[in-house]
Design an enzyme around this catalytic site. Structure first.
Site, PDB file in Angstrom:
ATOM      1  N   HIS A 221       0.860  -1.191   0.000  1.00 57.21           N
ATOM      2  CA  HIS A 221       0.000   0.000   0.000  1.00 57.21           C
ATOM      3  C   HIS A 221       0.889   1.232   0.000  1.00 57.21           C
ATOM      4  O   HIS A 221       1.294   1.726   1.053  1.00 57.21           O
ATOM      5  CB  HIS A 221      -0.920  -0.026   1.228  1.00 57.21           C
TER       6      HIS A 221
ATOM      7  N   HIS B 264       1.243   4.860  -2.636  1.00 53.97           N
ATOM      8  CA  HIS B 264       0.815   5.593  -3.836  1.00 53.97           C
ATOM      9  C   HIS B 264       2.044   6.266  -4.423  1.00 53.97           C
ATOM     10  O   HIS B 264       2.707   7.033  -3.713  1.00 53.97           O
ATOM     11  CB  HIS B 264      -0.217   6.663  -3.475  1.00 53.97           C
TER      12      HIS B 264
ATOM     13  N   HIS C 146      -9.577   0.849  -1.107  1.00 55.14           N
ATOM     14  CA  HIS C 146      -9.505   1.552   0.173  1.00 55.14           C
ATOM     15  C   HIS C 146     -10.900   1.484   0.803  1.00 55.14           C
ATOM     16  O   HIS C 146     -11.904   1.781   0.139  1.00 55.14           O
ATOM     17  CB  HIS C 146      -9.138   3.022  -0.022  1.00 55.14           C
TER      18      HIS C 146
ATOM     19  N   GLU D  45     -11.070   3.533   6.172  1.00 57.33           N
ATOM     20  CA  GLU D  45     -10.003   4.450   6.624  1.00 57.33           C
ATOM     21  C   GLU D  45     -10.675   5.548   7.454  1.00 57.33           C
ATOM     22  O   GLU D  45     -10.486   5.620   8.660  1.00 57.33           O
ATOM     23  CB  GLU D  45      -9.263   5.025   5.407  1.00 57.33           C
TER      24      GLU D  45
ATOM     25  N   ASP E 135       1.756   4.120   2.598  1.00 56.59           N
ATOM     26  CA  ASP E 135       0.695   4.940   2.002  1.00 56.59           C
ATOM     27  C   ASP E 135       1.264   6.102   1.165  1.00 56.59           C
ATOM     28  O   ASP E 135       1.399   5.964  -0.046  1.00 56.59           O
ATOM     29  CB  ASP E 135      -0.258   5.438   3.096  1.00 56.59           C
ATOM     30  N   ASP E 136       1.571   7.220   1.818  1.00 56.04           N
ATOM     31  CA  ASP E 136       2.111   8.402   1.116  1.00 56.04           C
ATOM     32  C   ASP E 136       3.320   8.897   1.910  1.00 56.04           C
ATOM     33  O   ASP E 136       3.251   9.918   2.611  1.00 56.04           O
ATOM     34  CB  ASP E 136       1.033   9.483   1.037  1.00 56.04           C
TER      35      ASP E 136
HETATM   36  N1  ADE Z   1      -4.807   8.692  -2.019  1.00 57.74           N
HETATM   37  C1  ADE Z   1      -3.548   8.733  -1.565  1.00 57.74           C
HETATM   38  N2  ADE Z   1      -3.499   8.386  -0.277  1.00 57.74           N
HETATM   39  C2  ADE Z   1      -4.767   8.095   0.104  1.00 57.74           C
HETATM   40  C3  ADE Z   1      -5.365   7.662   1.310  1.00 57.74           C
HETATM   41  N3  ADE Z   1      -4.671   7.466   2.428  1.00 57.74           N
HETATM   42  N4  ADE Z   1      -6.704   7.500   1.320  1.00 57.74           N
HETATM   43  C4  ADE Z   1      -7.424   7.707   0.231  1.00 57.74           C
HETATM   44  N5  ADE Z   1      -6.914   8.107  -0.930  1.00 57.74           N
HETATM   45  C5  ADE Z   1      -5.593   8.300  -0.998  1.00 57.74           C
HETATM   46 ZN    ZN Z   2      -3.769   4.729   0.382  1.00 58.24          ZN
END
Ligand code: ADE
Ligand code: ZN
Length: 347
Positions: free
Chosen positions: A21, A23, A201, A204, A282-283
């Site tokens: 996971h 992006h 997703h 969350e 994630d990011d």
């Molecule tokens: N796009 C990038 N990161 C995300 C996240 N944590 N939740 C939803 N969309 C995303």
């Molecule tokens: Zn994500």
């Protein structure tokens, strides 16, 4: 005792692991954003990478997404996408990631006039180099934006057809609340008919019901985040019983205020309930660290997680990947050898 804990952290960092996971757009470090802005003649709202990094204070998923989509504007050329992905793969390899399944958001680029023929060659060149130079196995998951319409998603899946052999799956991301799984049932049916692996997703910011609907209405095989599943004990039992993986992202969840702090994170509870959870970033450019930083933050805040738990998280990451079974078995063998060499308990 403290030195034993440090030894466990070191062992986790050096262990082979998968990241399921992440992006690719979320790996855009402020320094690279500024370099690409200069190269492409794009003016950013911030005066420096330090000022941009200082803007990374979020109170919700949406407050992050607004900045994340704005950041995408510097990505214009094939070389930009190569530079972005290659930088991530180098960081992942230094965290001993042996398998990365990486989301990309085509609609964030096609909406700006940057098409598949621009980003796919750059992304794929980076995968080939990662395999050759780093021994890292990587694959892409086409991720559609749930705040847009299902028809937009279907049109994007159509536009991706010439590149279909180059991605392994379909995902769904962006603003969760108010955009439930049921909105995308036709899209997922089409993707399934094409033989794509399916993830989404869910849970969350959204409720446990979105996790259940992602499984039942979309056919998702793996749930991204999924932490709100914990609000529904029957659903937790189902996830555990069916071995459905949740790709949990601890630093992301704290940065986006899903949990007030890392000590309140429910990953240990989900793990101990038998759910196939693992740790992801994630990011990472926005949330304070790559996959090993996530493992470290989690283990530091949760002394109840022992070496058998850490082993289980690492093993789950490998087992939940969409790589061929033989590759997974080989990586698990390497993990086992590493754990034995450190004299650690695998449970
Ligand atoms: N796009 C990038 N990161 C995300 C996240 N944590 N939740 C939803 N969309 C995303
Ligand atoms: Zn994500």
């Amino acid at each position: 005792m403290a030195s034993q804990r440090l030894a466990l952290l070191d062992a986790v960092c050096a262990a082979p692991k998968a990241e399921l996971h992440v992006h690719i757009e979320g790996t855009l470090e402020p320094e690279l954003a500024f370099a690409l802005a200069r190269r492409n003649g794009v003016t950013l709202r911030w005066r420096s990478s330090a000022e941009l990094r200082a803007a990374y204070a979020f109170d919700s998923l949406q407050s992050f997404l607004d900045l994340y989509y704005a950041g995408c504007d510097v990505l214009r050329t094939e070389q930009d996408f190569f530079d972005l992905a290659w930088a991530y793969f180098q960081r992942a390899a230094s965290d001993r990631v042996v398998r990365a399944e990486v989301f990309f958001d085509p609609q964030s680029h096609t909406a700006r006039g940057v098409g598949f023929d621009v980003f796919m060659p750059g992304l794929l060149r980076a995968v080939a180099r990662a395999q050759q130079q780093l021994g890292l196995s990587a694959a892409y998951i086409l991720c559609l934006l749930r705040h847009l319409s299902e028809d937009d998603g279907i049109a994007t899946l159509q536009a991706a057809q010439p590149w279909a052999q180059h991605f392994i799956g379909l995902g769904l991301d962006s603003s969760e609340r108010g955009n439930p799984p049921e909105k995308f049932a036709r899209l997922y049916a089409q993707a399934r008919a094409q033989g794509l692996r399916l993830v989404a997703h869910a849970g969350e910011e959204g409720p446990a019901a979105y996790v259940r609907d992602a499984l039942d209405l979309l056919g998702a095989e793996r749930i991204d985040h999924g932490v709100h599943a914990a609000d529904d004990p029957a659903l937790v039992r189902r996830l555990a019983g069916q071995g459905i993986a949740l790709t949990v992202c601890p630093l992301s969840n704290v940065k986006l205020c899903v949990f007030p702090d890392m000590a309140a994170h429910n990953l240990p509870a989900l793990l101990h309930a038998g759910v196939k959870v693992m740790v992801n970033s994630d990011d990472p450019a926005y949330f304070g660290g790559y996959v090993n930083a996530n493992y470290q933050a989690l283990l530091a805040a949760h002394p109840e997680l022992d070496s058998a738990d850490a082993y289980r998280l690492l093993r789950n990451s490998l087992e939940a990947s969409f790589a061929p079974a033989g590759r997974i078995a080989a990586w698990v063998g390497k993990l086992d050898a590493h754990w034995r060499a450190q004299g650690l308990d695998a449970g």
